[in-house]
Scaffold this motif. Sequence first.
Motif, PDB file in Angstrom:
ATOM      1  N   THR A   1      70.561   4.468 -47.354  1.00  0.00           N
ATOM      2  CA  THR A   1      69.758   4.742 -48.557  1.00  0.00           C
ATOM      3  C   THR A   1      69.935   6.211 -48.976  1.00  0.00           C
ATOM      4  O   THR A   1      69.942   6.509 -50.170  1.00  0.00           O
ATOM      5  CB  THR A   1      68.273   4.412 -48.325  1.00  0.00           C
ATOM      6  OG1 THR A   1      67.876   4.897 -47.044  1.00  0.00           O
ATOM      7  CG2 THR A   1      68.038   2.922 -48.408  1.00  0.00           C
TER       8      THR A   1
ATOM      9  N   ARG B   1      71.838  10.001 -52.946  1.00  0.00           N
ATOM     10  CA  ARG B   1      72.665  11.172 -53.315  1.00  0.00           C
ATOM     11  C   ARG B   1      73.672  10.815 -54.406  1.00  0.00           C
ATOM     12  O   ARG B   1      73.962  11.635 -55.280  1.00  0.00           O
ATOM     13  CB  ARG B   1      73.376  11.749 -52.079  1.00  0.00           C
ATOM     14  CG  ARG B   1      72.467  12.676 -51.258  1.00  0.00           C
ATOM     15  CD  ARG B   1      73.194  13.319 -50.100  1.00  0.00           C
ATOM     16  NE  ARG B   1      73.548  12.372 -49.066  1.00  0.00           N
ATOM     17  CZ  ARG B   1      72.706  11.922 -48.124  1.00  0.00           C
ATOM     18  NH1 ARG B   1      71.475  12.376 -48.080  1.00  0.00           N
ATOM     19  NH2 ARG B   1      73.107  11.064 -47.228  1.00  0.00           N
TER      20      ARG B   1
ATOM     21  N   TYR C   1      62.262  14.680 -54.894  1.00  0.00           N
ATOM     22  CA  TYR C   1      61.759  14.318 -53.561  1.00  0.00           C
ATOM     23  C   TYR C   1      62.666  14.862 -52.465  1.00  0.00           C
ATOM     24  O   TYR C   1      62.190  15.494 -51.520  1.00  0.00           O
ATOM     25  CB  TYR C   1      61.678  12.791 -53.410  1.00  0.00           C
ATOM     26  CG  TYR C   1      60.626  12.147 -54.281  1.00  0.00           C
ATOM     27  CD1 TYR C   1      59.289  12.186 -53.903  1.00  0.00           C
ATOM     28  CD2 TYR C   1      60.960  11.508 -55.454  1.00  0.00           C
ATOM     29  CE1 TYR C   1      58.309  11.602 -54.698  1.00  0.00           C
ATOM     30  CE2 TYR C   1      59.991  10.919 -56.258  1.00  0.00           C
ATOM     31  CZ  TYR C   1      58.678  10.968 -55.873  1.00  0.00           C
ATOM     32  OH  TYR C   1      57.721  10.392 -56.652  1.00  0.00           O
ATOM     33  N   THR C   2      63.975  14.619 -52.585  1.00  0.00           N
ATOM     34  CA  THR C   2      64.878  15.008 -51.486  1.00  0.00           C
ATOM     35  C   THR C   2      64.865  16.525 -51.287  1.00  0.00           C
ATOM     36  O   THR C   2      64.862  16.996 -50.156  1.00  0.00           O
ATOM     37  CB  THR C   2      66.327  14.519 -51.723  1.00  0.00           C
ATOM     38  OG1 THR C   2      66.790  15.041 -52.954  1.00  0.00           O
ATOM     39  CG2 THR C   2      66.414  13.012 -51.754  1.00  0.00           C
TER      40      THR C   2
ATOM     41  N   VAL D   1      62.927   2.468 -53.295  1.00  0.00           N
ATOM     42  CA  VAL D   1      63.914   2.270 -52.229  1.00  0.00           C
ATOM     43  C   VAL D   1      64.025   0.780 -51.892  1.00  0.00           C
ATOM     44  O   VAL D   1      65.121   0.264 -51.675  1.00  0.00           O
ATOM     45  CB  VAL D   1      63.529   3.093 -50.980  1.00  0.00           C
ATOM     46  CG1 VAL D   1      64.644   3.068 -49.966  1.00  0.00           C
ATOM     47  CG2 VAL D   1      63.203   4.511 -51.352  1.00  0.00           C
TER      48      VAL D   1
ATOM     49  N   GLY E   1      68.871   4.818 -42.331  1.00  0.00           N
ATOM     50  CA  GLY E   1      67.903   5.562 -43.144  1.00  0.00           C
ATOM     51  C   GLY E   1      66.902   4.652 -43.850  1.00  0.00           C
ATOM     52  O   GLY E   1      66.134   5.109 -44.694  1.00  0.00           O
TER      53      GLY E   1
ATOM     54  N   ARG F   1      61.987   3.396 -43.572  1.00  0.00           N
ATOM     55  CA  ARG F   1      61.474   4.674 -43.120  1.00  0.00           C
ATOM     56  C   ARG F   1      59.950   4.695 -43.106  1.00  0.00           C
ATOM     57  O   ARG F   1      59.354   5.708 -42.759  1.00  0.00           O
ATOM     58  CB  ARG F   1      61.972   5.767 -44.056  1.00  0.00           C
ATOM     59  CG  ARG F   1      63.139   6.574 -43.476  1.00  0.00           C
ATOM     60  CD  ARG F   1      63.318   7.706 -44.405  1.00  0.00           C
ATOM     61  NE  ARG F   1      64.076   8.832 -44.045  1.00  0.00           N
ATOM     62  CZ  ARG F   1      65.379   8.991 -44.218  1.00  0.00           C
ATOM     63  NH1 ARG F   1      66.128   7.999 -44.594  1.00  0.00           N
ATOM     64  NH2 ARG F   1      65.933  10.146 -43.991  1.00  0.00           N
TER      65      ARG F   1
ATOM     66  N   ARG G   1      74.379  20.413 -47.526  1.00  0.00           N
ATOM     67  CA  ARG G   1      73.450  19.567 -48.282  1.00  0.00           C
ATOM     68  C   ARG G   1      72.229  20.402 -48.633  1.00  0.00           C
ATOM     69  O   ARG G   1      71.738  21.150 -47.797  1.00  0.00           O
ATOM     70  CB  ARG G   1      73.011  18.390 -47.406  1.00  0.00           C
ATOM     71  CG  ARG G   1      73.677  17.097 -47.730  1.00  0.00           C
ATOM     72  CD  ARG G   1      73.374  16.061 -46.699  1.00  0.00           C
ATOM     73  NE  ARG G   1      71.964  15.674 -46.654  1.00  0.00           N
ATOM     74  CZ  ARG G   1      71.509  14.637 -45.948  1.00  0.00           C
ATOM     75  NH1 ARG G   1      72.345  13.907 -45.237  1.00  0.00           N
ATOM     76  NH2 ARG G   1      70.230  14.333 -45.942  1.00  0.00           N
TER      77      ARG G   1
HETATM   78  P1  AMP Z   1      69.039  10.832 -45.289  1.00  0.00           P
HETATM   79  O1  AMP Z   1      70.426  11.065 -45.755  1.00  0.00           O
HETATM   80  O2  AMP Z   1      68.844   9.455 -44.704  1.00  0.00           O
HETATM   81  O3  AMP Z   1      68.528  11.922 -44.382  1.00  0.00           O
HETATM   82  O4  AMP Z   1      68.098  10.856 -46.600  1.00  0.00           O
HETATM   83  C1  AMP Z   1      67.997  12.008 -47.402  1.00  0.00           C
HETATM   84  C2  AMP Z   1      66.733  11.939 -48.240  1.00  0.00           C
HETATM   85  O5  AMP Z   1      66.777  10.780 -49.092  1.00  0.00           O
HETATM   86  C3  AMP Z   1      65.436  11.794 -47.461  1.00  0.00           C
HETATM   87  O6  AMP Z   1      64.941  13.027 -47.016  1.00  0.00           O
HETATM   88  C4  AMP Z   1      64.525  11.147 -48.504  1.00  0.00           C
HETATM   89  O7  AMP Z   1      64.077  12.076 -49.477  1.00  0.00           O
HETATM   90  C5  AMP Z   1      65.468  10.190 -49.212  1.00  0.00           C
HETATM   91  N1  AMP Z   1      65.494   8.860 -48.545  1.00  0.00           N
HETATM   92  C6  AMP Z   1      66.549   8.272 -47.895  1.00  0.00           C
HETATM   93  N2  AMP Z   1      66.224   7.064 -47.423  1.00  0.00           N
HETATM   94  C7  AMP Z   1      64.920   6.865 -47.763  1.00  0.00           C
HETATM   95  C8  AMP Z   1      63.979   5.809 -47.538  1.00  0.00           C
HETATM   96  N3  AMP Z   1      64.315   4.710 -46.855  1.00  0.00           N
HETATM   97  N4  AMP Z   1      62.726   5.967 -48.047  1.00  0.00           N
HETATM   98  C9  AMP Z   1      62.379   7.056 -48.730  1.00  0.00           C
HETATM   99  N5  AMP Z   1      63.194   8.093 -48.952  1.00  0.00           N
HETATM  100  C10 AMP Z   1      64.460   8.007 -48.485  1.00  0.00           C
END
Ligand code: AMP
Length: 210
Positions: A31, A36, A52-53, A64, A85, A88, A155
Amino acid sequence: MDLIFLGPPGSGKGTQAKWIVDGFGIPQVSTGDIIRAAIREGTELGQEFKSYTDAGKLVPDELVNRMVADRLSRDDCKPGFLLDGFPRTVVQAEALDALLAEMSRALDHVLLLEVADIVLLERITGRRSDPETGRVFHIKFDPPPPELAERVIQRSDDTAEVLNKRLEEYHAKTAPLVPYYEGKGLLRRIEGAKGTPEEIRDRIFAVLEA
Ligand code: AMP
């Protein structure tokens, strides 16, 4: 094989996922990668995601959940999938249960890659990736070759400040998934800090091939 990969940011899920994908012929559904990609495309939704990110916060469950339902319905997920991911939150896990039931599918394993917070900080803040190939490096443990040194990027959510927020979110919202899946008899704990990435891979494969 229908799998979930659970673990804090920087636990090595992305690296290990590549091996699982190659070894078992199932797609990695990340996800974070989907989010991204939407941010890079600059869509309105992408801009919302970025708010959010960049703050280290989770994107709302509803958005999501819809993304994942759409992705898992594609043909390449027929033989299985590796969710990276997602879920969550418990709300996401419940939505996934409902979705899989509708599709007459069931999870085989939930892999939990266990790594202490102190180790994650060093791993994440040193992480760099090549925007052309997506290959991930680490400035100390796996430095990019000199010809890529200028090209690799960090990132925007891999700074110490944002990481602390992401870890807070992980412990508050994602860690409850451990007892959730333990109760269903699906949780497989993997030691994710000791040994080389290859040794950790072998631990995971031993579980999946058992
Ligand atoms: P990651 O690459 O999995 O660390 O995700 C990077 C960012 O994307 C996270 O810090 C969240 O802001 C968002 N994100 C990714 N997956 C989710 C999810 N399942 N639920 C909510 N936010 C997500």
